[in-house]
Design a protein around this motif. Sequence first.
Motif, PDB file in Angstrom:
ATOM      1  N   ILE A  69       0.957  -1.106   0.091  1.00  0.00           N
ATOM      2  CA  ILE A  69       0.078  -0.026  -0.032  1.00  0.00           C
ATOM      3  C   ILE A  69       1.020   1.095  -0.054  1.00  0.00           C
ATOM      4  O   ILE A  69       0.709   2.221  -0.696  1.00  0.00           O
ATOM      5  N   ILE A  70       1.762   1.083   0.896  1.00  0.00           N
ATOM      6  CA  ILE A  70       2.983   2.447   0.875  1.00  0.00           C
ATOM      7  C   ILE A  70       3.498   2.763  -0.437  1.00  0.00           C
ATOM      8  O   ILE A  70       3.568   3.799  -1.122  1.00  0.00           O
ATOM      9  N   SER A  71       3.784   1.514  -1.120  1.00  0.00           N
ATOM     10  CA  SER A  71       4.356   1.588  -2.412  1.00  0.00           C
ATOM     11  C   SER A  71       3.586   2.058  -3.531  1.00  0.00           C
ATOM     12  O   SER A  71       4.136   3.030  -4.456  1.00  0.00           O
ATOM     13  N   VAL A  72       2.460   1.795  -3.428  1.00  0.00           N
ATOM     14  CA  VAL A  72       1.231   2.253  -4.516  1.00  0.00           C
ATOM     15  C   VAL A  72       1.087   3.745  -4.196  1.00  0.00           C
ATOM     16  O   VAL A  72       1.121   4.513  -5.088  1.00  0.00           O
ATOM     17  N   VAL A  73       0.970   4.180  -2.777  1.00  0.00           N
ATOM     18  CA  VAL A  73       0.755   5.600  -2.740  1.00  0.00           C
ATOM     19  C   VAL A  73       1.762   6.448  -2.992  1.00  0.00           C
ATOM     20  O   VAL A  73       1.645   7.508  -3.567  1.00  0.00           O
ATOM     21  N   SER A  74       3.127   5.868  -2.912  1.00  0.00           N
ATOM     22  CA  SER A  74       4.317   6.655  -3.026  1.00  0.00           C
ATOM     23  C   SER A  74       4.375   6.838  -4.525  1.00  0.00           C
ATOM     24  O   SER A  74       4.753   7.843  -4.910  1.00  0.00           O
ATOM     25  N   PHE A  75       4.098   5.934  -5.268  1.00  0.00           N
ATOM     26  CA  PHE A  75       4.139   5.924  -6.756  1.00  0.00           C
ATOM     27  C   PHE A  75       3.095   6.816  -7.292  1.00  0.00           C
ATOM     28  O   PHE A  75       3.581   7.652  -8.234  1.00  0.00           O
ATOM     29  N   LEU A  76       1.937   6.737  -6.834  1.00  0.00           N
ATOM     30  CA  LEU A  76       0.740   7.897  -7.177  1.00  0.00           C
ATOM     31  C   LEU A  76       1.341   9.292  -7.114  1.00  0.00           C
ATOM     32  O   LEU A  76       1.252  10.065  -7.812  1.00  0.00           O
ATOM     33  N   ILE A  77       1.810   9.396  -5.832  1.00  0.00           N
ATOM     34  CA  ILE A  77       2.632  10.850  -5.539  1.00  0.00           C
ATOM     35  C   ILE A  77       3.489  11.179  -6.571  1.00  0.00           C
ATOM     36  O   ILE A  77       3.397  12.319  -7.166  1.00  0.00           O
ATOM     37  N   ILE A  79       3.968   9.814  -9.611  1.00  0.00           N
ATOM     38  CA  ILE A  79       3.604  10.268 -10.873  1.00  0.00           C
ATOM     39  C   ILE A  79       2.752  11.325 -11.050  1.00  0.00           C
ATOM     40  O   ILE A  79       2.901  11.983 -11.986  1.00  0.00           O
ATOM     41  N   SER A  80       1.878  11.737  -9.898  1.00  0.00           N
ATOM     42  CA  SER A  80       1.301  12.998  -9.818  1.00  0.00           C
ATOM     43  C   SER A  80       2.474  14.354 -10.005  1.00  0.00           C
ATOM     44  O   SER A  80       1.978  15.102 -10.694  1.00  0.00           O
ATOM     45  N   LEU A  81       3.471  14.335  -9.335  1.00  0.00           N
ATOM     46  CA  LEU A  81       4.244  15.343  -9.409  1.00  0.00           C
ATOM     47  C   LEU A  81       4.893  15.343 -10.803  1.00  0.00           C
ATOM     48  O   LEU A  81       5.047  16.676 -11.266  1.00  0.00           O
ATOM     49  N   GLY A  82       5.219  14.370 -11.223  1.00  0.00           N
ATOM     50  CA  GLY A  82       5.794  14.217 -12.546  1.00  0.00           C
ATOM     51  C   GLY A  82       4.725  14.763 -13.665  1.00  0.00           C
ATOM     52  O   GLY A  82       5.220  15.717 -14.374  1.00  0.00           O
ATOM     53  N   LEU A  83       3.541  14.437 -13.546  1.00  0.00           N
ATOM     54  CA  LEU A  83       2.376  15.067 -14.530  1.00  0.00           C
ATOM     55  C   LEU A  83       2.237  16.443 -14.423  1.00  0.00           C
ATOM     56  O   LEU A  83       2.070  17.237 -15.454  1.00  0.00           O
ATOM     57  N   VAL A  84       2.318  16.701 -13.123  1.00  0.00           N
ATOM     58  CA  VAL A  84       1.987  18.504 -13.028  1.00  0.00           C
ATOM     59  C   VAL A  84       3.173  19.037 -13.650  1.00  0.00           C
ATOM     60  O   VAL A  84       2.979  20.072 -14.463  1.00  0.00           O
ATOM     61  N   LYS A  85       4.394  18.542 -13.417  1.00  0.00           N
ATOM     62  CA  LYS A  85       5.474  19.491 -14.172  1.00  0.00           C
ATOM     63  C   LYS A  85       5.568  19.442 -15.591  1.00  0.00           C
ATOM     64  O   LYS A  85       5.837  20.248 -16.320  1.00  0.00           O
TER      65      LYS A  85
END
Length: 91
Positions: A69-77, A79-85
């Motif tokens: 679960i922690i790995s998935v949440v970290s991945f989503l965070i 990816i979200s930062l990358g997409l924003v950039k």
Amino acid sequence: MTDFVFIMENIAFVLALSLDAFAASLAYGTEEIKIPLKAVISINFISTGLVGLGIELGKLFGSFFSGKIISVVSFLILISLGLVKIFEFSI
């Protein structure tokens, strides 16, 4: 986990962080952006503190949530930062 595996995981972690910081610094250098020494030292202390905080929070959350679960949440965070950039620079 053996001591050797633990040490190798930590070395890999430090190398990944160092390469990331090196790439960011290289980008600043190519743009000829000047950063004062006091700011560089402050950035280093803040970065080191956040890595330490992240490790301690990981230990804390690890006792409540599974590693998956922690790995998935970290991945989503991340990816979200990358997409924003990506979208920030495309506009």
